[in-house]
Design a protein around this motif. Structure first.
Motif, PDB file in Angstrom:
ATOM      1  N   TYR A   5       0.772  -1.401   0.013  1.00  0.00           N
ATOM      2  CA  TYR A   5      -0.342  -0.024  -0.409  1.00  0.00           C
ATOM      3  C   TYR A   5       0.810   1.142  -0.065  1.00  0.00           C
ATOM      4  O   TYR A   5       0.486   2.904  -0.196  1.00  0.00           O
ATOM      5  CB  TYR A   5      -0.749   0.312   1.228  1.00  0.00           C
ATOM      6  N   ARG A  26     -14.621  -4.537   1.997  1.00  0.00           N
ATOM      7  CA  ARG A  26     -14.420  -3.726   3.360  1.00  0.00           C
ATOM      8  C   ARG A  26     -15.183  -2.427   3.313  1.00  0.00           C
ATOM      9  O   ARG A  26     -15.914  -2.454   4.850  1.00  0.00           O
ATOM     10  CB  ARG A  26     -12.752  -3.624   4.051  1.00  0.00           C
ATOM     11  N   GLY A  55      -5.253   9.388   1.670  1.00  0.00           N
ATOM     12  CA  GLY A  55      -5.169   8.183   1.268  1.00  0.00           C
ATOM     13  C   GLY A  55      -6.508   7.703   1.279  1.00  0.00           C
ATOM     14  O   GLY A  55      -6.738   6.752   1.208  1.00  0.00           O
ATOM     15  N   GLY A  57      -7.292   5.718  -1.534  1.00  0.00           N
ATOM     16  CA  GLY A  57      -8.018   4.544  -2.298  1.00  0.00           C
ATOM     17  C   GLY A  57      -8.870   4.677  -2.962  1.00  0.00           C
ATOM     18  O   GLY A  57      -8.633   5.621  -3.728  1.00  0.00           O
ATOM     19  N   ASP A  79      -5.206  10.886  -3.163  1.00  0.00           N
ATOM     20  CA  ASP A  79      -3.984   9.397  -3.174  1.00  0.00           C
ATOM     21  C   ASP A  79      -2.895   9.354  -3.877  1.00  0.00           C
ATOM     22  O   ASP A  79      -2.401  10.110  -5.737  1.00  0.00           O
ATOM     23  CB  ASP A  79      -5.008   8.458  -3.696  1.00  0.00           C
ATOM     24  N   ILE A  80      -1.716   8.671  -3.472  1.00  0.00           N
ATOM     25  CA  ILE A  80      -0.473   8.158  -4.652  1.00  0.00           C
ATOM     26  C   ILE A  80      -0.383   7.826  -5.378  1.00  0.00           C
ATOM     27  O   ILE A  80       0.001   7.790  -6.397  1.00  0.00           O
ATOM     28  CB  ILE A  80       0.649   8.108  -3.224  1.00  0.00           C
ATOM     29  N   ASP A 103       1.653  12.575  -3.064  1.00  0.00           N
ATOM     30  CA  ASP A 103       2.620  12.074  -2.415  1.00  0.00           C
ATOM     31  C   ASP A 103       2.274  13.313  -0.613  1.00  0.00           C
ATOM     32  O   ASP A 103       2.539  14.145  -1.063  1.00  0.00           O
ATOM     33  CB  ASP A 103       3.461  11.547  -2.464  1.00  0.00           C
ATOM     34  N   THR A 104       1.554  11.986  -0.439  1.00  0.00           N
ATOM     35  CA  THR A 104       1.589  12.965   1.061  1.00  0.00           C
ATOM     36  C   THR A 104       2.816  14.070   1.442  1.00  0.00           C
ATOM     37  O   THR A 104       3.101  14.469   2.336  1.00  0.00           O
ATOM     38  CB  THR A 104       1.231  12.049   2.582  1.00  0.00           C
ATOM     39  N   HIS A 120      -7.671   7.679   7.223  1.00  0.00           N
ATOM     40  CA  HIS A 120      -8.390   6.524   6.923  1.00  0.00           C
ATOM     41  C   HIS A 120      -7.323   4.965   6.988  1.00  0.00           C
ATOM     42  O   HIS A 120      -7.015   5.021   5.427  1.00  0.00           O
ATOM     43  CB  HIS A 120      -9.503   5.885   6.121  1.00  0.00           C
ATOM     44  N   THR A 121      -6.723   4.382   7.813  1.00  0.00           N
ATOM     45  CA  THR A 121      -6.004   3.424   7.245  1.00  0.00           C
ATOM     46  C   THR A 121      -4.749   4.425   6.806  1.00  0.00           C
ATOM     47  O   THR A 121      -4.552   3.087   5.670  1.00  0.00           O
ATOM     48  CB  THR A 121      -6.331   1.869   7.164  1.00  0.00           C
TER      49      THR A 121
HETATM   50  C1  LIG Z   1      -4.825   0.746   3.234  1.00  0.00           C
HETATM   51  S1  LIG Z   1      -5.569   2.268   2.083  1.00  0.00           S
HETATM   52  C2  LIG Z   1      -6.677   2.994   2.787  1.00  0.00           C
HETATM   53  C3  LIG Z   1      -7.659   3.323   1.480  1.00  0.00           C
HETATM   54  C4  LIG Z   1      -8.898   4.077   1.898  1.00  0.00           C
HETATM   55  N1  LIG Z   1      -8.754   5.008   2.827  1.00  0.00           N
HETATM   56  C5  LIG Z   1      -9.725   3.016   2.447  1.00  0.00           C
HETATM   57  O1  LIG Z   1      -9.511   3.078   3.940  1.00  0.00           O
HETATM   58  O2  LIG Z   1     -10.766   2.613   1.913  1.00  0.00           O
HETATM   59  C6  LIG Z   1      -4.079   3.365   1.973  1.00  0.00           C
HETATM   60  C7  LIG Z   1      -4.443   4.016   1.208  1.00  0.00           C
HETATM   61  O3  LIG Z   1      -2.865   5.288   0.922  1.00  0.00           O
HETATM   62  C8  LIG Z   1      -2.450   5.518   0.053  1.00  0.00           C
HETATM   63  N2  LIG Z   1      -1.295   5.623   0.304  1.00  0.00           N
HETATM   64  C9  LIG Z   1       0.316   5.113   0.327  1.00  0.00           C
HETATM   65  N3  LIG Z   1       1.086   6.195   0.777  1.00  0.00           N
HETATM   66  C10 LIG Z   1       0.360   7.006   0.356  1.00  0.00           C
HETATM   67  C11 LIG Z   1       1.639   8.571   0.300  1.00  0.00           C
HETATM   68  N4  LIG Z   1       2.664   8.829   0.682  1.00  0.00           N
HETATM   69  N5  LIG Z   1       0.742  10.059  -0.584  1.00  0.00           N
HETATM   70  C12 LIG Z   1      -1.073   9.423  -0.321  1.00  0.00           C
HETATM   71  N6  LIG Z   1      -1.316   8.270  -0.619  1.00  0.00           N
HETATM   72  C13 LIG Z   1      -0.658   7.381   0.295  1.00  0.00           C
HETATM   73  C14 LIG Z   1      -3.143   4.095  -0.754  1.00  0.00           C
HETATM   74  O4  LIG Z   1      -2.356   4.310  -1.788  1.00  0.00           O
HETATM   75  C15 LIG Z   1      -3.490   3.381  -0.131  1.00  0.00           C
HETATM   76  O5  LIG Z   1      -5.446   4.138  -1.301  1.00  0.00           O
END
Ligand SMILES: C[S@@+](CC[C@H](N)C(=O)[O-])C[C@H]1O[C@@H](n2cnc3c(N)ncnc32)[C@H](O)[C@@H]1O
Length: 268
Positions: A5, A26, A55, A57, A79-80, A103-104, A120-121
């Motif tokens: 992820y 989910r 993030g 997703g 999101d990334i 990218d965050t 959220h996660t």
């Molecule tokens: C477990 S998923 C959760 C997605 C959504 N928040 C959900 O709960 O359905 C983690 C998300 O964080 C994003 N992500 C991870 N690192 C990131 C970053 N540095 N910048 C932006 N998004 C990021 C991933 O691409 C992914 O979509």
């Protein structure tokens, strides 16, 4: 293998398809949806808000917030992963949501733009959570709200007949899919270090005994991801998935994990 992820677009096609299905599956689970609704319900609906889901997703959370918050609000999902954002846009229906590929590390927003930011996660998957929290603070308005929900991966367990085996496999699986499996335990400290006041927190435990539902779909997600994750040798991965599915079929399933929600505000 790194946590898939952290950069979904670099994963094999089968792995990113597995992530899309898992996130949406989910997101349709009642107990999971209730967690989003519970924190959404803490936000005012009598005024418009500028809301960012970092993030995002496939957009499960921001779609839900768009359902319950003031319709004049502005909704942003970032999101990334360009691939997940395409899916988010496809699934957004009638909601007007602005999607941002980023990218965050450095957010492309002006200082003090948002009333609310949700994660959220996300934080369990980023290499530098303090940097993400600090950037979020920069783009939150004074007194803006940060809502962080994450899984306490470090405590998630999928029972196998042998305790030592359960512990070993739980560890291998959770460290394969989360860069920071213990992020919830770190957050009181990291929020303070990033300039937030922790206002409140809540805990939801999803435990399933006999039959699986939320955790069964997690096992099915692992079944799709394990071949590319490399967390377990193939034979052991197959045996783990078979045991979990069989135990659901014969009514002896056990899996459990906690989710923490942190409510914080920017300092000063
Ligand atoms: C477990 S998923 C959760 C997605 C959504 N928040 C959900 O709960 O359905 C983690 C998300 O964080 C994003 N992500 C991870 N690192 C990131 C970053 N540095 N910048 C932006 N998004 C990021 C991933 O691409 C992914 O979509």
């Amino acid at each position: 293998m790194p946590d898939p992820y952290t950069d979904p677009d670099s994963q094999a096609k089968t792995a990113i398809e597995a992530m899309k299905s898992r996130l949406e599956e989910r997101g349709q689970n009642d107990r999971f949806l209730r967690m989003i609704k519970n924190y959404g319900d803490t936000l005012p609906t009598d005024k418009s808000l500028c809301v960012l889901d970092l993030g995002c997703g496939t957009g499960v959370v921001i779609r839900q917030l768009a359902e319950i918050l003031n319709p004049d609000s502005q909704f942003h999902g970032a999101d990334i992963s360009a691939e997940l954002l395409r899916e988010a846009e496809r699934l957004s229906g009638n909601h007007i949501i602005q999607w941002q590929h980023l990218d965050t590390g450095a957010l492309p927003y002006e200082d003090k733009t948002f009333d609310v930011i949700t994660m959220h996660t996300l934080l369990s998957h980023v290499p530098d959570p303090v940097m993400v929290l600090s950037e979020a603070r920069r783009v939150l308005k004074k007194g803006g709200k940060l809502i962080v929900l994450d899984a306490d991966h470090a405590g998630t367990t999928y029972n196998q007949p042998d305790y030592e085996k359960t512990r070993r496999i739980d560890y291998l699986l959770t460290t394969a899919i989360a860069t920071n499996p213990d992020i919830c335990r770190q957050l009181p400290r990291l929020l303070k270090a990033s300039g937030y006041r922790l206002m409140n927190h809540s805990v939801d435990v999803i435990s399933e005994c006999g039959k699986g539902d939320y955790w069964l779909s997690s096992v099915q997600g692992f079944a799709r991801l394990l071949p590319t994750l490399g967390a377990l040798p193939e034979e052991e991965a197959d045996a783990w998935v078979s045991h979990m599915l069989r135990s659901h079929d014969d009514g002896t399933f056990f899996a459990s994990g906690a989710f923490y929600t942190f409510f914080a505000e920017t300092e000063g």
